[in-house]
Design a protein around this motif. Structure first.
Motif, PDB file in Angstrom:
ATOM      1  N   TYR A   1      -2.609  11.893 -11.373  1.00  0.00           N
ATOM      2  CA  TYR A   1      -1.335  11.210 -11.167  1.00  0.00           C
ATOM      3  C   TYR A   1      -1.267  10.628  -9.756  1.00  0.00           C
ATOM      4  CZ  TYR A   1       3.697  10.301 -11.437  1.00  0.00           C
ATOM      5  OH  TYR A   1       4.924   9.695 -11.445  1.00  0.00           O
ATOM      6  N   LEU A   2      -1.669  11.404  -8.767  1.00  0.00           N
ATOM      7  CA  LEU A   2      -1.588  10.932  -7.376  1.00  0.00           C
ATOM      8  C   LEU A   2      -2.480   9.717  -7.140  1.00  0.00           C
ATOM      9  CD1 LEU A   2       0.106  12.114  -4.960  1.00  0.00           C
ATOM     10  CD2 LEU A   2       0.026  13.556  -6.993  1.00  0.00           C
ATOM     11  N   LYS A   3      -3.604   9.641  -7.839  1.00  0.00           N
ATOM     12  CA  LYS A   3      -4.458   8.459  -7.705  1.00  0.00           C
ATOM     13  C   LYS A   3      -3.740   7.208  -8.218  1.00  0.00           C
ATOM     14  CE  LYS A   3      -8.734  11.130  -8.288  1.00  0.00           C
ATOM     15  NZ  LYS A   3      -9.852  11.452  -9.223  1.00  0.00           N
ATOM     16  N   VAL A   4      -3.047   7.342  -9.330  1.00  0.00           N
ATOM     17  CA  VAL A   4      -2.305   6.203  -9.882  1.00  0.00           C
ATOM     18  C   VAL A   4      -1.104   5.873  -8.999  1.00  0.00           C
ATOM     19  CG1 VAL A   4      -0.988   5.408 -11.879  1.00  0.00           C
ATOM     20  CG2 VAL A   4      -3.116   6.677 -12.209  1.00  0.00           C
ATOM     21  N   LEU A   5      -0.474   6.903  -8.442  1.00  0.00           N
ATOM     22  CA  LEU A   5       0.639   6.667  -7.528  1.00  0.00           C
ATOM     23  C   LEU A   5       0.190   5.823  -6.334  1.00  0.00           C
ATOM     24  CD1 LEU A   5       3.570   7.127  -6.649  1.00  0.00           C
ATOM     25  CD2 LEU A   5       2.838   9.312  -5.654  1.00  0.00           C
ATOM     26  N   ASP A   6      -1.028   6.031  -5.867  1.00  0.00           N
ATOM     27  CA  ASP A   6      -1.544   5.211  -4.770  1.00  0.00           C
ATOM     28  C   ASP A   6      -1.547   3.724  -5.142  1.00  0.00           C
ATOM     29  OD1 ASP A   6      -1.942   7.322  -3.034  1.00  0.00           O
ATOM     30  OD2 ASP A   6      -4.061   7.575  -3.525  1.00  0.00           O
ATOM     31  N   ARG A   7      -1.896   3.416  -6.387  1.00  0.00           N
ATOM     32  CA  ARG A   7      -1.870   2.023  -6.841  1.00  0.00           C
ATOM     33  C   ARG A   7      -0.450   1.480  -6.834  1.00  0.00           C
ATOM     34  NH1 ARG A   7      -4.476   1.665 -12.552  1.00  0.00           N
ATOM     35  NH2 ARG A   7      -3.784  -0.499 -12.263  1.00  0.00           N
ATOM     36  N   ALA A   8       0.483   2.307  -7.275  1.00  0.00           N
ATOM     37  CA  ALA A   8       1.887   1.875  -7.295  1.00  0.00           C
ATOM     38  C   ALA A   8       2.383   1.606  -5.881  1.00  0.00           C
ATOM     39  CB  ALA A   8       2.734   2.954  -7.965  1.00  0.00           C
ATOM     40  N   LEU A   9       2.050   2.481  -4.951  1.00  0.00           N
ATOM     41  CA  LEU A   9       2.506   2.322  -3.570  1.00  0.00           C
ATOM     42  C   LEU A   9       1.867   1.099  -2.918  1.00  0.00           C
ATOM     43  CD1 LEU A   9       2.474   6.061  -2.442  1.00  0.00           C
ATOM     44  CD2 LEU A   9       4.400   4.732  -3.314  1.00  0.00           C
ATOM     45  N   GLU A  10       0.612   0.827  -3.255  1.00  0.00           N
ATOM     46  CA  GLU A  10      -0.050  -0.376  -2.729  1.00  0.00           C
ATOM     47  C   GLU A  10       0.678  -1.638  -3.184  1.00  0.00           C
ATOM     48  OE1 GLU A  10      -4.534  -2.331  -2.565  1.00  0.00           O
ATOM     49  OE2 GLU A  10      -3.932  -1.163  -4.322  1.00  0.00           O
ATOM     50  N   ARG A  11       1.118  -1.658  -4.449  1.00  0.00           N
ATOM     51  CA  ARG A  11       1.837  -2.829  -4.950  1.00  0.00           C
ATOM     52  C   ARG A  11       3.159  -3.003  -4.198  1.00  0.00           C
ATOM     53  NH1 ARG A  11       1.520  -5.852  -9.719  1.00  0.00           N
ATOM     54  NH2 ARG A  11      -0.691  -5.261  -9.523  1.00  0.00           N
ATOM     55  N   ILE A  12       3.830  -1.898  -3.890  1.00  0.00           N
ATOM     56  CA  ILE A  12       5.091  -1.969  -3.140  1.00  0.00           C
ATOM     57  C   ILE A  12       4.846  -2.533  -1.742  1.00  0.00           C
ATOM     58  CG2 ILE A  12       6.909  -0.548  -2.096  1.00  0.00           C
ATOM     59  CD1 ILE A  12       6.679   1.243  -4.629  1.00  0.00           C
TER      60      ILE A  12
END
Length: 342
Positions: A256-267
């Motif tokens: 989950y944390l790996k995918v969260l990193d992608r979300a935060l990068e988009r932000i």
């Protein structure tokens, strides 16, 4: 951190929930408030009441036709001979064209996506003050607070501009994001609920001034089924401003944390200067919906990762249902955020 809540939010007490053809008590019980309040206080939050900003922030995103429905439908429903105590639709249009029914039954089908959002005598008042809690939180962040927590109950992220669904009536996170945008903030919404924030996506899907990002259990076999797929990127001006990150069932902390990193990068790449977190705690491994498998320490890691953005942050409560650890998971998220510095 300030936590915002109004006692009138207790008034929504849904009795009806249908799953797999079986009528059950609704998982969205008022008792959630007590558990979440305890979790917020243990995180060191100062509980405050919201200010009343009026219907303006709500009507900025929800149609006047829909607001009229929510305010009046329960009274009208009681006039139906043999009608039940809650407004529950028994018909839904396959498509919603220009026609609009006059009957209460027809309007319920038009404005309620499913049977998980029954409307009782206290629903409108509770939903109104849930939205005001989000608005007050947005105002605190706009005025310079590093973070705030809006204890929004009933939740909101399944509500479209004119459609209730999935326990939700007014889209609190979307209302807060629009309030921040009107205050001059470039705002992103990060939805970490186990269910896709389909209403939030729908409200902003053709807009480029608010970014919407959702991490959730894959809707191929999980509510809301018809929205939340990775191919949904926005349309017209909004193309590329919606990011869905569906996950396999039982995904745990590390993945989950790996995918969260992608979300935060988009932000970051959106150039956001404020973030609204649609905080679902139902991604927990012991939540009744059992979609994902985040641990209590995992919520602390999620909070810390969000803090790494270094942006003013409003947490808006979404899901997270009755289990022993519900309050603990909120405490972990908020203390994880507060203990981290960008």
């Amino acid at each position: 951190m300030k936590a915002i809540f109004d006692d009138r939010q207790w008034k929504h007490a849904p009795q009806h929930f249908m799953a797999n053809g079986v009528i059950q008590p609704s998982p969205e019980q008022p008792e959630r408030i007590a558990r979440l309040t305890d979790g917020a206080r243990k995180a060191g939050c100062e509980m405050i009441a919201p200010k009343d900003a009026g219907l303006g922030p709500i009507a900025a995103l929800h149609s006047p036709e829909y607001v009229t429905f929510l305010r009046n439908i329960h009274i009208r429903w009681q006039r139906i001979e043999g009608g039940g105590p809650e407004v529950i639709p028994n018909i839904h249009p396959a498509t919603r064209g220009d026609g609009y029914p006059k009957s209460a039954v027809g309007q319920a089908g038009y404005h309620q996506a499913d049977t998980a959002c029954p409307i009782g005598a206290g629903t409108w008042e509770a939903a109104y003050w849930s939205a005001q809690s989000a608005v007050t939180g947005a105002d605190l962040v706009a005025a310079g607070e590093r973070a705030a927590y809006a204890l929004c109950r009933p939740p909101g992220h399944h509500a479209f501009g004119d459609l209730a669904g999935g326990f939700c009536f007014l889209n609190n996170a979307a209302i807060a994001a629009e309030r921040l945008r009107m205050a001059g903030r470039r705002t992103a919404i990060l939805d970490v609920d186990v269910h896709h924030g389909n209403g939030t996506q729908g409200i902003f899907y053709d807009r480029d001034d608010v970014l919407t990002v959702s991490i959730h259990a894959d809707p191929e076999r999980f509510y809301p089924f018809f929205w939340g797929h990775a191919c949904e990127r926005g349309e017209r001006r909004g193309m590329g401003y919606n990011l869905n990150l569906p996950l396999p069932r039982k995904t745990g902390d590390d993945d989950y944390l790996k995918v969260l990193d992608r979300a935060l990068e988009r932000i970051v790449n959106f150039g956001a200067d404020a973030v609204v977190v649609a905080l679902g705690l139902d991604a927990y491994e012991g939540d009744p919906f059992k979609g994902l498998a985040i641990t209590t320490p995992g919520f602390g890691r999620i909070g810390a990762a969000i803090a790494g953005l270094g942006l003013p942050t409003l947490f808006v409560q979404e899901g997270g249902y009755l289990c022993e650890e519900l309050g603990q998971n909120l405490t972990a998220t908020l203390t994880g955020f507060e203990g981290a510095r960008p």
